[in-house]
Design an enzyme around this catalytic site. Structure first.
Site, mmCIF file in Angstrom:
data_model
loop_
_atom_site.group_PDB
_atom_site.id
_atom_site.type_symbol
_atom_site.label_atom_id
_atom_site.label_comp_id
_atom_site.label_asym_id
_atom_site.label_seq_id
_atom_site.Cartn_x
_atom_site.Cartn_y
_atom_site.Cartn_z
ATOM 1 C CB CYS A 117 -0.934 0.009 1.201
ATOM 2 S SG CYS A 117 -1.994 -1.430 1.266
ATOM 3 C CG HIS A 257 -2.706 3.273 3.156
ATOM 4 N ND1 HIS A 257 -3.464 3.131 2.009
ATOM 5 C CD2 HIS A 257 -2.694 2.045 3.755
ATOM 6 C CE1 HIS A 257 -3.883 1.884 1.933
ATOM 7 N NE2 HIS A 257 -3.443 1.208 2.971
ATOM 8 C CG ASN A 287 -6.511 -0.696 2.316
ATOM 9 O OD1 ASN A 287 -5.941 -0.201 1.350
ATOM 10 N ND2 ASN A 287 -5.868 -1.355 3.267
HETATM 11 O O1 UT7 Z 1 -3.167 -1.497 3.824
HETATM 12 C C1 UT7 Z 1 -2.924 -2.604 4.603
HETATM 13 C C2 UT7 Z 1 -3.223 -2.386 5.849
HETATM 14 N N1 UT7 Z 1 -4.056 -3.180 6.653
HETATM 15 C C3 UT7 Z 1 -4.534 -2.618 7.732
HETATM 16 O O2 UT7 Z 1 -4.323 -1.467 7.985
HETATM 17 C C4 UT7 Z 1 -5.307 -3.440 8.701
HETATM 18 C C5 UT7 Z 1 -5.034 -3.011 10.091
HETATM 19 N N2 UT7 Z 1 -5.878 -3.718 11.016
HETATM 20 C C6 UT7 Z 1 -7.186 -3.412 11.164
HETATM 21 O O3 UT7 Z 1 -7.703 -2.521 10.495
HETATM 22 C C7 UT7 Z 1 -7.975 -4.139 12.196
HETATM 23 O O4 UT7 Z 1 -7.108 -4.994 12.907
HETATM 24 C C8 UT7 Z 1 -9.155 -4.974 11.628
HETATM 25 C C9 UT7 Z 1 -10.229 -4.014 11.141
HETATM 26 C C10 UT7 Z 1 -8.685 -5.832 10.488
HETATM 27 C C11 UT7 Z 1 -9.740 -5.834 12.699
HETATM 28 O O5 UT7 Z 1 -10.197 -5.040 13.780
HETATM 29 P P1 UT7 Z 1 -9.878 -5.478 15.277
HETATM 30 O O6 UT7 Z 1 -10.499 -4.480 16.144
HETATM 31 O O7 UT7 Z 1 -8.375 -5.646 15.362
HETATM 32 O O8 UT7 Z 1 -10.648 -6.830 15.418
HETATM 33 P P2 UT7 Z 1 -10.065 -8.301 15.735
HETATM 34 O O9 UT7 Z 1 -9.347 -8.855 14.544
HETATM 35 O O10 UT7 Z 1 -9.340 -8.260 17.029
HETATM 36 O O11 UT7 Z 1 -11.407 -9.117 15.911
HETATM 37 C C12 UT7 Z 1 -12.305 -8.855 16.999
HETATM 38 C C13 UT7 Z 1 -13.507 -9.753 16.837
HETATM 39 C C14 UT7 Z 1 -13.162 -11.225 16.592
HETATM 40 O O12 UT7 Z 1 -14.138 -12.009 17.251
HETATM 41 P P3 UT7 Z 1 -13.804 -12.704 18.647
HETATM 42 O O13 UT7 Z 1 -12.635 -13.603 18.371
HETATM 43 O O14 UT7 Z 1 -13.467 -11.579 19.578
HETATM 44 O O15 UT7 Z 1 -15.076 -13.414 18.964
HETATM 45 C C15 UT7 Z 1 -13.322 -11.395 15.107
HETATM 46 O O16 UT7 Z 1 -13.644 -12.707 14.735
HETATM 47 O O17 UT7 Z 1 -14.269 -9.347 15.693
HETATM 48 C C16 UT7 Z 1 -14.487 -10.471 14.848
HETATM 49 N N3 UT7 Z 1 -14.534 -9.999 13.453
HETATM 50 C C17 UT7 Z 1 -15.673 -9.578 12.873
HETATM 51 N N4 UT7 Z 1 -16.939 -9.506 13.323
HETATM 52 C C18 UT7 Z 1 -17.862 -9.021 12.482
HETATM 53 C C19 UT7 Z 1 -13.513 -9.873 12.588
HETATM 54 N N5 UT7 Z 1 -13.971 -9.384 11.421
HETATM 55 C C20 UT7 Z 1 -15.306 -9.202 11.585
HETATM 56 C C21 UT7 Z 1 -16.309 -8.715 10.737
HETATM 57 N N6 UT7 Z 1 -17.567 -8.637 11.221
HETATM 58 N N7 UT7 Z 1 -16.073 -8.308 9.480
#
Ligand code: UT7
Length: 330
Positions: A117, A257, A287
């Protein structure tokens, strides 16, 4: 070819977005997610997706045509085309060569640049070196992505994040003190597996196993990438500003970004930049990787938030892992 060192900068900026809109409500019908979750965790409400017959060069070309027109440059005047992308039309040939042909840029060299990115920042820094050295007068830089083609639409952790789009800039000589004032580029390859498409390259060529196990799609450790992003955005922007003796207070506009609203918020806080100075469109486009910075830049120029003479800081991070910033006087 002259051997002088001269200033180089953006003569124009333009972007192109596919028409088709995919909302969070549409995604609720595909995977176990909700508009509420996506908005709260990412700030994204909708994203653009290419039509089935479109690919990356198809959206790169209209952005490039508009950038050339705005700079009043004919395609035949272009010396070099750099396309920053992680979603080229093919493994090879380079998408830049396909764009070169479609534009009729008969004199131009062409290559793709892959820095996740951060690709557009790397491409701007690279293009400016060719122009600053006097080796070339006109370089076309494009950031274009069809991330929807590498998205696993059954993986809710990633499929809600990405969108398709393209942006382009023409790089030319500018008056001293204008254009690119400083840049910072970096990489930490130890984090490569945190954000990757595992198969389809020389390490894991396409085979039944790679297809059955969804290895041709984006996989990401979101938490780790999040932590990395918040750290490097601030550090990289500060390094680039220090190189040209500027502080955040003198910057009119920050263009990070567009990956996640929470990353953008944290980075702005760390840099001490008020949100009025930060360009945000992640809510509408998600993104778009290499395309996110030029799309945001174009929007801000078009709606008057960036004016000629303003200091603009662009900062990116992404797969590699990579990061990079550039400080420009528009
Ligand atoms: O350009 C490349 C760059 N990439 C990025 O910048 C990504 C950077 N990271 C992020 O933006 C965030 O880490 C995410 C948006 C990808 C994830 O957010 P998070 O607050 O870190 O959530 P998490 O991965 O810790 O997941 C929390 C919970 C999990 O459930 P449990 O295990 O707590 O029950 C996930 O399974 O949210 C769940 N989850 C979702 N729930 C509903 C993950 N994705 C989803 C979803 N809808 N789409």
């Amino acid at each position: 070819m002259s051997s002088t060192v001269r200033s180089a900068g953006l003569a124009s900026i333009a972007s192109y977005l596919p028409e088709r809109v995919l909302t969070n409500y549409d995604l609720e019908k595909i995977v176990d997610t909700s508009d509420e979750w996506i908005r709260t965790r990412t700030g994204i409400a909708e994203r653009r997706i290419v039509d089935p017959q479109q690919c990356t060069s198809d959206i790169a070309v209209p952005a490039a045509v508009e950038a050339l027109e705005r700079a009043q440059v004919a395609a035949e005047e272009v010396d070099l085309i750099i396309v920053a992308t992680v979603t080229g039309d093919y493994v090879f040939p380079a998408t830049a060569s396909l764009v070169q042909d479609r534009l009729g840029a008969s004199r131009a060299g062409a290559f793709d640049l892959q820095a996740g990115c951060t690709g557009f920042i790397y491409a701007i820094a690279t293009a400016c070196q060719f122009v600053s050295s006097g080796a070339m007068d006109t370089v076309l830089v494009v950031g274009a992505e069809c991330l929807s083609r590498l998205t696993d639409w059954s993986d809710r952790k990633t499929c809600v994040l990405f969108g398709d789009g393209a942006g382009a800039a023409v790089i030319r000589p500018v008056e001293e003190g204008q254009g690119l004032l400083a840049f910072d580029l970096g990489s930490d390859g130890a984090g490569g597996s945190l954000l990757q498409v595992e198969a389809g390259g020389s390490k894991s060529p396409a085979c039944l196993d790679t297809i059955e196990n969804n290895k041709h799609f984006i996989s990401m450790n979101g938490n780790e990438v999040f932590r990395f992003a918040v750290k490097v955005i601030g550090e990289s922007a500060e390094r680039a500003m220090a190189k040209c003796g500027l502080t955040s207070a003198e910057v009119a506009c920050f263009i990070p970004h567009q990956a996640n609203m929470r990353v953008i918020d944290s980075a702005a806080k760390r840099l001490g930049v008020p949100m009025e100075k930060v360009i945000v469109n992640v809510d509408r486009y998600g993104n778009t990787s290499s395309a996110s910075i030029p799309i945001a830049f174009d929007e801000a120029v078009t709606d008057g938030r960036i004016k000629r003479g303003d200091i603009v800081v662009c900062v990116g991070f992404g797969a590699g892992l990579t990061w990079g910033s550039c400080v420009l006087r528009w």
